[in-house]
Write a protein that holds these residues in place. Structure first.
Motif, mmCIF file in Angstrom:
data_model
loop_
_atom_site.group_PDB
_atom_site.id
_atom_site.type_symbol
_atom_site.label_atom_id
_atom_site.label_comp_id
_atom_site.label_asym_id
_atom_site.label_seq_id
_atom_site.Cartn_x
_atom_site.Cartn_y
_atom_site.Cartn_z
ATOM 1 N N GLY A 162 2.304 5.105 10.189
ATOM 2 C CA GLY A 162 3.209 4.258 10.955
ATOM 3 C C GLY A 162 4.595 4.169 10.325
ATOM 4 N N LYS A 163 5.607 4.089 11.182
ATOM 5 C CA LYS A 163 6.993 3.980 10.722
ATOM 6 C C LYS A 163 7.601 2.616 11.035
ATOM 7 C CE LYS A 163 6.925 8.313 9.520
ATOM 8 N NZ LYS A 163 6.762 8.664 8.102
ATOM 9 N N TYR A 164 6.882 1.811 11.789
ATOM 10 C CA TYR A 164 7.448 0.516 12.189
ATOM 11 C C TYR A 164 7.763 -0.324 10.948
ATOM 12 C CZ TYR A 164 8.261 -3.666 14.938
ATOM 13 O OH TYR A 164 8.849 -4.761 15.525
ATOM 14 N N GLY A 165 8.831 -1.113 11.027
ATOM 15 C CA GLY A 165 9.224 -1.932 9.892
ATOM 16 C C GLY A 165 9.936 -1.141 8.816
ATOM 17 N N SER A 166 10.525 0.011 9.220
ATOM 18 C CA SER A 166 11.294 0.851 8.290
ATOM 19 C C SER A 166 10.448 1.349 7.129
ATOM 20 C CB SER A 166 12.518 0.092 7.755
ATOM 21 O OG SER A 166 13.298 -0.429 8.805
ATOM 22 N N MET A 167 9.185 1.636 7.412
ATOM 23 C CA MET A 167 8.310 2.141 6.355
ATOM 24 C C MET A 167 8.658 3.590 6.017
ATOM 25 S SD MET A 167 6.387 -0.272 5.326
ATOM 26 C CE MET A 167 5.003 0.505 4.505
ATOM 27 N N PRO A 168 8.815 3.895 4.727
ATOM 28 C CA PRO A 168 9.119 5.272 4.338
ATOM 29 C C PRO A 168 7.898 6.179 4.478
ATOM 30 C CG PRO A 168 8.824 3.918 2.387
ATOM 31 C CD PRO A 168 8.777 2.984 3.561
ATOM 32 N N THR A 169 8.144 7.467 4.700
ATOM 33 C CA THR A 169 7.060 8.434 4.763
ATOM 34 C C THR A 169 6.331 8.475 3.421
ATOM 35 O OG1 THR A 169 8.250 9.775 6.384
ATOM 36 C CG2 THR A 169 6.489 10.858 5.132
ATOM 37 N N ASP A 170 5.019 8.324 3.480
ATOM 38 C CA ASP A 170 4.207 8.240 2.271
ATOM 39 C C ASP A 170 3.386 9.517 2.135
ATOM 40 O OD1 ASP A 170 2.518 7.645 0.192
ATOM 41 O OD2 ASP A 170 1.819 5.737 1.004
ATOM 42 N N PRO A 171 3.651 10.337 1.127
ATOM 43 C CA PRO A 171 2.886 11.580 0.975
ATOM 44 C C PRO A 171 1.415 11.359 0.659
ATOM 45 C CG PRO A 171 4.241 11.185 -0.967
ATOM 46 C CD PRO A 171 4.649 10.169 0.052
ATOM 47 N N LEU A 172 1.066 10.147 0.262
ATOM 48 C CA LEU A 172 -0.323 9.837 -0.089
ATOM 49 C C LEU A 172 -1.023 9.017 0.986
ATOM 50 C CD1 LEU A 172 0.179 8.909 -3.873
ATOM 51 C CD2 LEU A 172 -0.457 11.119 -2.891
ATOM 52 N N VAL A 173 -0.469 8.986 2.193
ATOM 53 C CA VAL A 173 -0.979 8.076 3.215
ATOM 54 C C VAL A 173 -2.440 8.353 3.566
ATOM 55 C CG1 VAL A 173 -0.053 9.506 5.107
ATOM 56 C CG2 VAL A 173 -0.568 7.093 5.494
ATOM 57 N N SER A 225 -0.883 3.398 -9.155
ATOM 58 C CA SER A 225 -2.240 3.909 -8.924
ATOM 59 C C SER A 225 -2.751 3.391 -7.588
ATOM 60 C CB SER A 225 -3.191 3.451 -10.038
ATOM 61 O OG SER A 225 -3.494 2.074 -9.916
ATOM 62 N N MET A 226 -3.711 4.104 -7.025
ATOM 63 C CA MET A 226 -4.316 3.722 -5.761
ATOM 64 C C MET A 226 -4.928 2.324 -5.854
ATOM 65 S SD MET A 226 -4.907 5.404 -2.797
ATOM 66 C CE MET A 226 -5.279 7.112 -3.188
ATOM 67 N N GLU A 227 -5.622 2.071 -6.930
ATOM 68 C CA GLU A 227 -6.280 0.782 -7.105
ATOM 69 C C GLU A 227 -5.269 -0.348 -7.145
ATOM 70 O OE1 GLU A 227 -9.384 -1.483 -10.162
ATOM 71 O OE2 GLU A 227 -8.585 0.501 -10.646
ATOM 72 N N ASP A 228 -4.141 -0.136 -7.829
ATOM 73 C CA ASP A 228 -3.159 -1.201 -7.983
ATOM 74 C C ASP A 228 -2.432 -1.501 -6.669
ATOM 75 O OD1 ASP A 228 -3.797 -1.583 -10.619
ATOM 76 O OD2 ASP A 228 -2.099 -0.453 -11.408
ATOM 77 N N MET A 241 0.798 -1.220 0.000
ATOM 78 C CA MET A 241 0.000 0.000 0.000
ATOM 79 C C MET A 241 0.832 1.271 0.000
ATOM 80 S SD MET A 241 -3.358 -0.804 2.317
ATOM 81 C CE MET A 241 -2.497 -1.066 3.866
ATOM 82 N N ASN A 242 2.072 1.195 0.436
ATOM 83 C CA ASN A 242 2.912 2.385 0.550
ATOM 84 C C ASN A 242 3.378 2.837 -0.830
ATOM 85 O OD1 ASN A 242 5.666 3.801 0.908
ATOM 86 N ND2 ASN A 242 4.828 3.792 2.975
ATOM 87 N N SER A 243 3.031 4.059 -1.213
ATOM 88 C CA SER A 243 3.317 4.536 -2.568
ATOM 89 C C SER A 243 4.796 4.777 -2.827
ATOM 90 C CB SER A 243 2.529 5.825 -2.847
ATOM 91 O OG SER A 243 3.017 6.899 -2.072
ATOM 92 N N VAL A 244 5.589 4.931 -1.771
ATOM 93 C CA VAL A 244 7.033 5.129 -1.939
ATOM 94 C C VAL A 244 7.747 3.787 -2.048
ATOM 95 C CG1 VAL A 244 9.127 6.063 -0.878
ATOM 96 C CG2 VAL A 244 6.969 7.324 -0.723
ATOM 97 N N LEU A 250 -8.230 6.776 3.334
ATOM 98 C CA LEU A 250 -9.658 7.016 3.090
ATOM 99 C C LEU A 250 -10.175 6.162 1.936
ATOM 100 C CD1 LEU A 250 -9.841 10.882 3.633
ATOM 101 C CD2 LEU A 250 -10.575 9.068 5.195
ATOM 102 N N TYR A 251 -9.352 5.943 0.932
ATOM 103 C CA TYR A 251 -9.753 5.060 -0.171
ATOM 104 C C TYR A 251 -9.966 3.636 0.333
ATOM 105 C CZ TYR A 251 -9.428 2.319 -4.483
ATOM 106 O OH TYR A 251 -9.661 1.429 -5.502
ATOM 107 N N VAL A 252 -9.023 3.166 1.164
ATOM 108 C CA VAL A 252 -9.130 1.808 1.715
ATOM 109 C C VAL A 252 -10.379 1.684 2.575
ATOM 110 C CG1 VAL A 252 -8.081 0.213 3.378
ATOM 111 C CG2 VAL A 252 -6.681 1.249 1.577
#
Length: 392
Positions: A245-256, A213-216, A198-201, A261-263
């Motif tokens: 969330g940042k756990y698991g070394s998740m990068p900052t997602d500008p589309l979070v 894309s969000m759907e993909d 789900m993370n766009s980065v 809300l889409y999910v």
């Protein structure tokens, strides 16, 4: 006014006796199976542990492997072998015997794993081949001893493998239903496999599960949700999310927030019973020694999610007293409150909260100990005849 002790019909299918949830908590108390394919097994001690905590309106099991490739941490149970299913049957039988309700949390850790505890020493799998720098898991060191170790570099799943993984989750949900669980929760938080998609980065794939894309990039989650609902039916599937969330070394997602809300909207269309919101965790150190600082989600964002989703919301993160939990419930943004660490040392947590009795505090060294029942099933219920609360 709704209180913590009021009942709730969850998803129109499951009756809960109160609004207090025991959330998933990894405790590393399983038994190793006789064969490698057995995996780590829930034992009688695990059944006792959950049975002691049936005062909760809803118990959600510790995170449970959907197959061998998901074994990111040693001594974590699975639901993919017959022996594991037998062990979980003992757990659900004990919980139901004592009047409790229990869902199983299903996960795949994705890239958060080490080859020493994966089948044939294989590499972890992930949305891409990018390593989770700075993350550690509980695995076997070079000397064979268990310790926290840096994760290995993953291998990117092929498109066909991602589709097959949906079937793996479906089988795990089927197994959970067969052994008596009342429903399942899908772990789509904390940097594990589903959130990796789900993370766009992080998701730089270019196939139909790619991040373009969000759907993909949410396709994998939605296919897994559809498979779980097909097994359990509407009203018996929940999803855990951890926006920001940042756990698991998740990068900052500008589309979070857009993704969140889409999910939420998509889950509403699929008859999901609840969304389990884990506040942002900022870990320092590993799972055992780290300090977790909850940062709460913006109420405006939650209000938008509330307008999109007709099911229940669970809040989890940092709740350790009745007053703050009730105040959160009073916002009208959520329906259930999850108490994590307080449930370790207080098997009778609901009664303690209801009566204003003091809460016991477990020593942190007991959270993930490998020393049997110590700090696990040896915490007593509160006694009004004694000021001793039982600290282990």
């Amino acid at each position: 006014m709704t209180t913590l002790f009021d009942s709730l019909l969850l998803g129109g299918a499951v009756s809960l006796k109160n609004r207090i949830v025991m959330p998933p908590m990894t405790r590393t108390r399983t038994t190793e199976g006789a064969l490698p394919t057995d995996g780590d097994l829930p034992n009688e001690m695990v059944a006792t542990y959950y049975g002691q905590r049936t005062g909760a309106g809803l118990i959600i099991s510790e995170a449970t492997d959907v197959d061998q490739s998901s074994h990111g941490y040693a001594r974590i149970p699975g639901i993919h072998s017959e022996t594991q299913m037998q062990g979980w049957r003992r757990v659900t039988d004990e919980v139901h015997r004592r009047g409790g309700t229990i869902f199983m949390q299903l996960w795949h850790v994705g890239r958060l794993a080490h080859s020493s505890i994966l089948p044939n020493g294989q590499a972890p799998v992930g949305v891409t081949g990018e390593r989770a720098e700075g993350s550690e898991v509980f695995a076997h060191g070079p000397d064979g001893r268990l310790r926290f170790m840096a994760v290995d570099t993953p291998r990117a799943l092929s498109t066909d493998e991602v589709s097959a993984m949906v079937g793996t989750f479906a089988q795990a949900a089927r197994n959970a239903r067969e052994v008596g669980f009342d429903g399942v929760e899908l772990h789509a938080a904390n940097g594990y496999l589903i959130e990796q998609f789900m993370n766009s980065v992080l998701n730089t794939r270019t196939d139909r599960y790619g991040g373009g894309s969000m759907e993909d990039r949410t396709r994998f989650l939605m296919e897994v949700v559809d498979a779980a609902v097909a097994e359990f039916g509407p009203g018996r599937v929940g999803v855990r999310l951890s926006p920001h969330g940042k756990y698991g070394s998740m990068p900052t997602d500008p589309l979070v927030e857009e993704t969140f809300l889409y999910v939420v909207e998509q889950l509403a269309r699929r008859g999901v019973a609840y969304i389990h919101l884990l506040y942002e965790l900022l870990p320092e150190g590993n799972m055992e020694t780290g300090v977790f600082k909850p940062r709460y989600l913006d109420h405006g964002l939650l209000a938008k999610a509330r307008a999109l989703f007709p099911g229940a919301f669970i809040w989890c993160g940092g709740f350790n007293d009745r007053e703050r939990a009730q105040a959160s419930l009073d916002t009208g943004l959520v329906d259930l409150i999850a108490f994590g660490r307080p449930y370790i040392a207080n098997p009778d947590l609901v009664e303690r909260l209801k009566n204003g009795w003091p809460l016991a505090v477990a020593d942190r060294s007991a959270y993930y100990t490998r020393h049997g029942n110590l700090g696990y099933i040896d915490f007593p219920a509160y006694s009004t005849d004694s000021a001793e609360c039982g600290v282990a």
